[in-house]
Design a protein around this motif. Structure first.
Motif, PDB file in Angstrom:
ATOM      1  N   LEU A  14     -31.529  -6.505   1.599  1.00 34.24           N
ATOM      2  CA  LEU A  14     -31.133  -5.107   1.456  1.00 34.24           C
ATOM      3  C   LEU A  14     -30.630  -4.800   0.043  1.00 34.24           C
ATOM      4  CD1 LEU A  14     -29.362  -4.645   4.905  1.00 34.24           C
ATOM      5  CD2 LEU A  14     -31.626  -3.811   4.236  1.00 34.24           C
ATOM      6  N   LYS A  15     -29.945  -5.744  -0.572  1.00 34.92           N
ATOM      7  CA  LYS A  15     -29.452  -5.551  -1.946  1.00 34.92           C
ATOM      8  C   LYS A  15     -30.609  -5.418  -2.934  1.00 34.92           C
ATOM      9  CE  LYS A  15     -25.134  -8.112  -1.606  1.00 34.92           C
ATOM     10  NZ  LYS A  15     -24.417  -9.302  -2.083  1.00 34.92           N
ATOM     11  N   ALA A  16     -31.716  -6.061  -2.626  1.00 34.95           N
ATOM     12  CA  ALA A  16     -32.862  -6.027  -3.529  1.00 34.95           C
ATOM     13  C   ALA A  16     -33.395  -4.608  -3.710  1.00 34.95           C
ATOM     14  CB  ALA A  16     -33.969  -6.944  -3.018  1.00 34.95           C
ATOM     15  N   ASP A  17     -33.163  -3.748  -2.749  1.00 29.97           N
ATOM     16  CA  ASP A  17     -33.623  -2.359  -2.843  1.00 29.97           C
ATOM     17  C   ASP A  17     -32.434  -1.398  -2.736  1.00 29.97           C
ATOM     18  OD1 ASP A  17     -35.351  -0.292  -3.182  1.00 29.97           O
ATOM     19  OD2 ASP A  17     -36.415  -0.546  -1.295  1.00 29.97           O
ATOM     20  N   LEU A  18     -31.353  -1.739  -3.419  1.00 29.71           N
ATOM     21  CA  LEU A  18     -30.124  -0.959  -3.349  1.00 29.71           C
ATOM     22  C   LEU A  18     -30.296   0.503  -3.776  1.00 29.71           C
ATOM     23  CD1 LEU A  18     -27.234  -1.199  -2.426  1.00 29.71           C
ATOM     24  CD2 LEU A  18     -26.601  -1.884  -4.738  1.00 29.71           C
ATOM     25  N   PRO A  19     -31.091   0.826  -4.795  1.00 26.50           N
ATOM     26  CA  PRO A  19     -31.242   2.246  -5.140  1.00 26.50           C
ATOM     27  C   PRO A  19     -31.819   3.078  -3.987  1.00 26.50           C
ATOM     28  CG  PRO A  19     -31.972   0.888  -6.956  1.00 26.50           C
ATOM     29  CD  PRO A  19     -31.728  -0.041  -5.789  1.00 26.50           C
ATOM     30  N   ARG A  20     -32.824   2.555  -3.310  1.00 22.72           N
ATOM     31  CA  ARG A  20     -33.407   3.277  -2.184  1.00 22.72           C
ATOM     32  C   ARG A  20     -32.418   3.346  -1.020  1.00 22.72           C
ATOM     33  NH1 ARG A  20     -34.959   2.403   2.471  1.00 22.72           N
ATOM     34  NH2 ARG A  20     -36.631   3.318   3.617  1.00 22.72           N
ATOM     35  N   PHE A  21     -31.731   2.238  -0.798  1.00 20.18           N
ATOM     36  CA  PHE A  21     -30.756   2.153   0.277  1.00 20.18           C
ATOM     37  C   PHE A  21     -29.616   3.147   0.027  1.00 20.18           C
ATOM     38  CE2 PHE A  21     -28.012  -0.873   2.940  1.00 20.18           C
ATOM     39  CZ  PHE A  21     -28.653  -0.519   4.114  1.00 20.18           C
ATOM     40  N   SER A  22     -29.175   3.254  -1.202  1.00 17.59           N
ATOM     41  CA  SER A  22     -28.123   4.189  -1.589  1.00 17.59           C
ATOM     42  C   SER A  22     -28.562   5.627  -1.343  1.00 17.59           C
ATOM     43  CB  SER A  22     -27.788   3.992  -3.064  1.00 17.59           C
ATOM     44  OG  SER A  22     -26.928   4.988  -3.517  1.00 17.59           O
ATOM     45  N   LYS A  23     -29.767   5.942  -1.731  1.00 18.26           N
ATOM     46  CA  LYS A  23     -30.303   7.290  -1.527  1.00 18.26           C
ATOM     47  C   LYS A  23     -30.381   7.617  -0.033  1.00 18.26           C
ATOM     48  CE  LYS A  23     -34.254  10.193  -2.507  1.00 18.26           C
ATOM     49  NZ  LYS A  23     -35.654  10.251  -2.895  1.00 18.26           N
ATOM     50  N   LEU A  24     -30.808   6.646   0.758  1.00 16.43           N
ATOM     51  CA  LEU A  24     -30.899   6.842   2.206  1.00 16.43           C
ATOM     52  C   LEU A  24     -29.528   7.138   2.807  1.00 16.43           C
ATOM     53  CD1 LEU A  24     -32.488   6.749   4.886  1.00 16.43           C
ATOM     54  CD2 LEU A  24     -32.101   4.272   4.894  1.00 16.43           C
ATOM     55  N   TYR A  25     -28.522   6.372   2.428  1.00 20.18           N
ATOM     56  CA  TYR A  25     -27.168   6.617   2.912  1.00 20.18           C
ATOM     57  C   TYR A  25     -26.719   8.038   2.594  1.00 20.18           C
ATOM     58  CZ  TYR A  25     -25.218   2.143   4.504  1.00 20.18           C
ATOM     59  OH  TYR A  25     -24.906   1.027   5.215  1.00 20.18           O
ATOM     60  N   LYS A  26     -26.911   8.445   1.357  1.00 24.20           N
ATOM     61  CA  LYS A  26     -26.458   9.768   0.929  1.00 24.20           C
ATOM     62  C   LYS A  26     -27.188  10.876   1.674  1.00 24.20           C
ATOM     63  CE  LYS A  26     -24.891   8.024  -3.466  1.00 24.20           C
ATOM     64  NZ  LYS A  26     -25.138   7.841  -4.877  1.00 24.20           N
ATOM     65  N   GLU A  27     -28.488  10.725   1.878  1.00 22.45           N
ATOM     66  CA  GLU A  27     -29.259  11.721   2.624  1.00 22.45           C
ATOM     67  C   GLU A  27     -28.769  11.816   4.071  1.00 22.45           C
ATOM     68  OE1 GLU A  27     -33.296  10.432   2.203  1.00 22.45           O
ATOM     69  OE2 GLU A  27     -33.460  11.204   0.149  1.00 22.45           O
ATOM     70  N   CYS A  28     -28.517  10.671   4.685  1.00 22.20           N
ATOM     71  CA  CYS A  28     -28.057  10.652   6.072  1.00 22.20           C
ATOM     72  C   CYS A  28     -26.663  11.257   6.192  1.00 22.20           C
ATOM     73  CB  CYS A  28     -28.061   9.228   6.621  1.00 22.20           C
ATOM     74  SG  CYS A  28     -29.714   8.542   6.845  1.00 22.20           S
ATOM     75  N   PHE A  29     -25.785  10.935   5.251  1.00 21.79           N
ATOM     76  CA  PHE A  29     -24.437  11.493   5.267  1.00 21.79           C
ATOM     77  C   PHE A  29     -24.499  13.012   5.152  1.00 21.79           C
ATOM     78  CE2 PHE A  29     -20.898  13.210   2.809  1.00 21.79           C
ATOM     79  CZ  PHE A  29     -19.851  12.945   3.681  1.00 21.79           C
ATOM     80  N   LEU A  30     -25.314  13.513   4.244  1.00 24.67           N
ATOM     81  CA  LEU A  30     -25.419  14.961   4.064  1.00 24.67           C
ATOM     82  C   LEU A  30     -26.024  15.635   5.292  1.00 24.67           C
ATOM     83  CD1 LEU A  30     -26.555  15.137   0.333  1.00 24.67           C
ATOM     84  CD2 LEU A  30     -24.301  15.726   1.278  1.00 24.67           C
ATOM     85  N   ALA A  31     -26.927  14.948   5.984  1.00 30.07           N
ATOM     86  CA  ALA A  31     -27.589  15.533   7.156  1.00 30.07           C
ATOM     87  C   ALA A  31     -26.706  15.551   8.400  1.00 30.07           C
ATOM     88  CB  ALA A  31     -28.886  14.769   7.454  1.00 30.07           C
ATOM     89  N   VAL A  32     -25.941  14.473   8.636  1.00 28.19           N
ATOM     90  CA  VAL A  32     -25.189  14.393   9.907  1.00 28.19           C
ATOM     91  C   VAL A  32     -23.716  14.062   9.752  1.00 28.19           C
ATOM     92  CG1 VAL A  32     -27.231  13.846  11.281  1.00 28.19           C
ATOM     93  CG2 VAL A  32     -25.863  11.992  10.347  1.00 28.19           C
ATOM     94  N   GLY A  33     -23.253  13.759   8.553  1.00 27.91           N
ATOM     95  CA  GLY A  33     -21.842  13.466   8.342  1.00 27.91           C
ATOM     96  C   GLY A  33     -21.529  11.984   8.364  1.00 27.91           C
ATOM     97  N   ARG A  34     -20.243  11.685   8.473  1.00 24.64           N
ATOM     98  CA  ARG A  34     -19.780  10.300   8.436  1.00 24.64           C
ATOM     99  C   ARG A  34     -20.392   9.482   9.559  1.00 24.64           C
ATOM    100  NH1 ARG A  34     -15.890   8.652   5.097  1.00 24.64           N
ATOM    101  NH2 ARG A  34     -14.899  10.280   3.881  1.00 24.64           N
ATOM    102  N   GLY A  35     -20.739   8.256   9.209  1.00 24.52           N
ATOM    103  CA  GLY A  35     -21.321   7.358  10.193  1.00 24.52           C
ATOM    104  C   GLY A  35     -21.583   6.009   9.573  1.00 24.52           C
ATOM    105  N   ALA A  36     -22.527   5.279  10.147  1.00 25.52           N
ATOM    106  CA  ALA A  36     -22.854   3.939   9.672  1.00 25.52           C
ATOM    107  C   ALA A  36     -24.336   3.656   9.905  1.00 25.52           C
ATOM    108  CB  ALA A  36     -22.010   2.898  10.402  1.00 25.52           C
ATOM    109  N   MET A  37     -24.862   2.759   9.090  1.00 25.42           N
ATOM    110  CA  MET A  37     -26.250   2.334   9.225  1.00 25.42           C
ATOM    111  C   MET A  37     -26.276   1.133  10.166  1.00 25.42           C
ATOM    112  SD  MET A  37     -29.247   3.237   7.920  1.00 25.42           S
ATOM    113  CE  MET A  37     -28.785   4.133   6.444  1.00 25.42           C
ATOM    114  N   LEU A  38     -27.056   1.205  11.230  1.00 24.31           N
ATOM    115  CA  LEU A  38     -27.186   0.123  12.199  1.00 24.31           C
ATOM    116  C   LEU A  38     -28.472  -0.649  11.889  1.00 24.31           C
ATOM    117  CD1 LEU A  38     -26.307  -1.290  14.837  1.00 24.31           C
ATOM    118  CD2 LEU A  38     -27.677   0.414  16.059  1.00 24.31           C
TER     119      LEU A  38
END
Length: 106
Positions: A14-38
């Motif tokens: 997962l660290k190998a693609d941290l920029p994409r992973f970071s973008k995904l987190y931010k998009e999900c947070f903006l769409a539904v709010g606080r949470g976690a990636m399962l």
């Protein structure tokens, strides 16, 4: 391989693609709010990156756990993380479904 080794290998992938992973987190947070990636370690080790379907709201992710201690720890992490700089990852391994709560820094 034990649960700790599986966790470490999954996190490395997962660290190998941290920029994409970071973008995904931010998009999900903006769409539904606080949470976690399962994420299941087996999926990460199969080179399957998480997507927006892996993100769970605070309530959705806490409902997965029965132990009060786990709910309190994870709930506290979700309440306190800074969404512009980090995200919460719930990583489940194949070994007795050992679960790790990890803060991912972007």
């Amino acid at each position: 391989m034990n649960s700790s080794n599986q966790k470490d290998q999954a996190l490395e992938f997962l660290k190998a693609d941290l920029p994409r992973f970071s973008k995904l987190y931010k998009e999900c947070f903006l769409a539904v709010g606080r949470g976690a990636m399962l994420v299941y370690a087996k999926s990460a080790l199969s080179k399957k990156l998480p997507n927006n379907h892996n993100y769970r709201t605070r309530q959705e992710i806490l409902e997965l756990f029965d132990a009060v201690e786990s709910k309190e720890k994870l709930g506290g992490m979700i309440d306190l993380y800074e969404p512009k700089e980090e995200g919460i990852l719930v990583l489940i391994t194949d070994y007795s479904y050992a679960t790790y709560f990890v803060t991912v820094n972007f």
